[in-house]
Design a protein around this motif. Structure first.
Motif, short mmCIF file in Angstrom:
data_model
loop_
_atom_site.label_atom_id
_atom_site.label_comp_id
_atom_site.label_asym_id
_atom_site.label_seq_id
_atom_site.Cartn_x
_atom_site.Cartn_y
_atom_site.Cartn_z
N ILE A 174 9.58 3.32 9.33
CA ILE A 174 10.87 3.13 10.10
C ILE A 174 10.99 2.07 11.08
O ILE A 174 11.64 1.29 11.20
CB ILE A 174 11.29 4.53 10.74
CG1 ILE A 174 11.53 5.74 9.83
CG2 ILE A 174 12.34 4.43 11.76
CD1 ILE A 174 11.58 7.12 10.46
N ALA A 175 9.87 1.81 11.57
CA ALA A 175 9.65 0.78 12.59
C ALA A 175 9.47 -0.63 11.82
O ALA A 175 10.21 -1.55 12.42
CB ALA A 175 8.38 0.84 13.37
N GLU A 176 8.66 -0.62 10.76
CA GLU A 176 8.45 -1.95 10.36
C GLU A 176 9.63 -2.51 9.27
O GLU A 176 10.11 -3.62 9.54
CB GLU A 176 7.29 -1.94 9.20
CG GLU A 176 7.14 -3.21 8.39
CD GLU A 176 5.88 -3.05 7.56
OE1 GLU A 176 5.56 -4.17 6.56
OE2 GLU A 176 5.34 -1.99 7.64
N HIS A 177 10.41 -1.56 8.86
CA HIS A 177 11.68 -2.04 8.26
C HIS A 177 13.28 -1.52 8.77
O HIS A 177 14.22 -1.95 8.23
CB HIS A 177 11.66 -1.27 6.88
CG HIS A 177 10.22 -1.76 5.84
ND1 HIS A 177 10.19 -2.91 5.25
CD2 HIS A 177 9.25 -0.80 5.55
CE1 HIS A 177 9.01 -2.98 4.69
NE2 HIS A 177 8.45 -1.68 4.94
N LYS A 178 12.86 -1.33 10.19
CA LYS A 178 14.16 -1.29 10.72
C LYS A 178 15.17 -0.23 10.23
O LYS A 178 16.31 -0.71 9.97
CB LYS A 178 14.61 -2.65 11.14
CG LYS A 178 13.89 -3.38 12.22
CD LYS A 178 14.43 -4.93 12.31
CE LYS A 178 13.83 -5.57 13.11
NZ LYS A 178 12.52 -6.02 12.41
N ILE A 179 14.95 0.87 9.71
CA ILE A 179 15.57 1.76 9.14
C ILE A 179 16.63 2.45 10.11
O ILE A 179 16.26 3.01 11.34
CB ILE A 179 14.51 2.94 8.42
CG1 ILE A 179 13.66 2.54 7.51
CG2 ILE A 179 15.54 4.27 7.99
CD1 ILE A 179 14.13 1.77 6.41
#
Length: 379
Positions: free
Chosen positions: A69-74
């Motif tokens: 969620i954090a890495e891919h800005k979900i």
């Protein structure tokens, strides 16, 4: 454009949803604990990511989701199958970073219970079959099982359901399975399955269908859309009563006089395939009610119709019915915009067969064993 994270990439409904979201301009990320889940090779995906199984690894699973969620800005996390229960249990921690499109865990648990769901249906326009929990401190007699079915409180795809129970088969079910066992009045009528997407109690998309062909008496592989006002009114009344957000499905039997609820699945069901022409992002985000033209087209999993449906039709001497249905339906797997995917479904199936052989279980069990939830304490 929004960024969606869809779990359970192995499920045909997850592939359907990924294609739909991508078609309407959104970025789709998918996760699974399998190496070669069904949707992995779809052109609809921005990225596929492997996560650990949630079953027995909830803290590790939570950490993996938070990293993604954090890495891919979900923007939105959309759980699809029974991993939904695990995600619901950790929803509070995930919801700090994105919107989680499923109900709170307490409601999810009640919906999944074949017994507790009945108490949630008061004043929604549906009839409740007579149901009781079996008390194994007293002998079970054949007379007491007359006109009944017996099932585990938590089960799936028609497994652990005794359509013609005997005292021996009931005792065996009780011995082999943890949790409560219930006896339910056998209702004879027309069976319907449903799928709906709701936001804060308002239904934004729905499908009602008949699973015309099945894997024996279990999961459907052919989905014939129908219209039924009584069933539709119940779906709306139920979602409104519980201010429901997310997707869910019901199994319902209609007689001449009533409609009876059999069970609820607070997750995606195969009815999602019938909403192909809808804008499912608008439905999940509560932006616009959907009235898709695809509700006029039967859908099928053609590989399973050939592998399992055809032999069963030959055995039942219903080959002509099978052939006519097969001609009229559209396959849920093959898509002209996703042509690189077609053969990948067999690689995905091969992985499940490998797991089944290695673990000495059925392919059905191999497909769900790592995320099934049967009422155990999660956290």
């Amino acid at each position: 454009m929004k960024r969606f994270l869809i779990t359970c990439a192995r499920a045909p409904v997850s592939l359907e949803l990924a294609r739909n979201l991508n078609r309407h301009g959104h970025q789709v990320f998918m996760t699974d604990s399998l190496r070669f889940p069904l949707a992995k090779n779809s052109r609809s995906l921005t990225k596929f990511l492997i996560t650990p199984s949630p079953r027995g690894n909830i803290d590790v699973y939570q950490a993996a989701l938070l990293d993604i969620i954090a890495e891919h800005k979900i923007d939105y996390l959309l759980p699809m199958c029974e991993e939904s229960f695990y995600i619901s249990a950790i929803k509070a921690s995930l919801a700090e970073y994105c919107e989680v499109l499923c109900p709170d865990f307490n409601l999810m648990r009640q919906l999944h219970s074949k017994y507790d769901i009945l108490s949630l249906c008061d004043d929604t326009g549906i009839t409740l079959p007579q149901t009781e929990l079996l008390d194994f401190t007293h002998p079970i007699t054949q007379t007491s099982l007359s006109n009944s079915i017996v099932k585990r409180e938590f089960c799936r795809f028609g497994t652990d359901v005794l359509l013609s129970p005997t005292p021996d088969s009931v005792q065996k079910l009780h011995s082999n399975a943890a949790g409560r066992i219930l006896k339910q009045e056998k209702i004879i009528g027309t069976e319907y399955c449903t799928y709906a997407i709701a936001v804060k109690g308002k239904v934004f998309a729905q499908a009602i269908y008949q699973p015309t062909h099945r894997l024996k008496v279990a999961a459907g592989i052919y989905f014939k859309p129908i219209k039924n006002k009584r069933v539709s009114d119940f779906i709306h009344a139920f979602c409104q009563k519980h201010e429901y957000t997310g997707h869910l499905g019901f199994d319902i039997i209609e007689t001449a006089d009533n409609i009876y609820i059999i069970e609820c699945n607070p997750r995606a069901t195969s009815g999602l395939h019938l909403l192909e022409s809808a804008n499912l992002a608008d439905a999940f985000l509560g932006l616009k009610p959907q009235h898709p033209t695809s509700l006029n087209q039967a859908k099928m999993i053609s590989v399973m119709m050939l592998i399992a449906g055809l032999p069963f039709a030959i055995h039942q001497r219903k080959i002509n019915t099978w052939y006519q249905d097969y001609k009229q339906a559209k396959d849920v797997m093959i898509c002209s915009q996703d042509y690189g995917f077609s053969w990948f479904q067999f690689i995905s199936l091969a992985e499940l067969i490998h797991i089944a052989i290695k673990d000495k279980i059925s392919v059905r069990e191999a497909a769900t064993q790592d995320f099934e939830w049967d009422g155990e304490t999660i956290k």
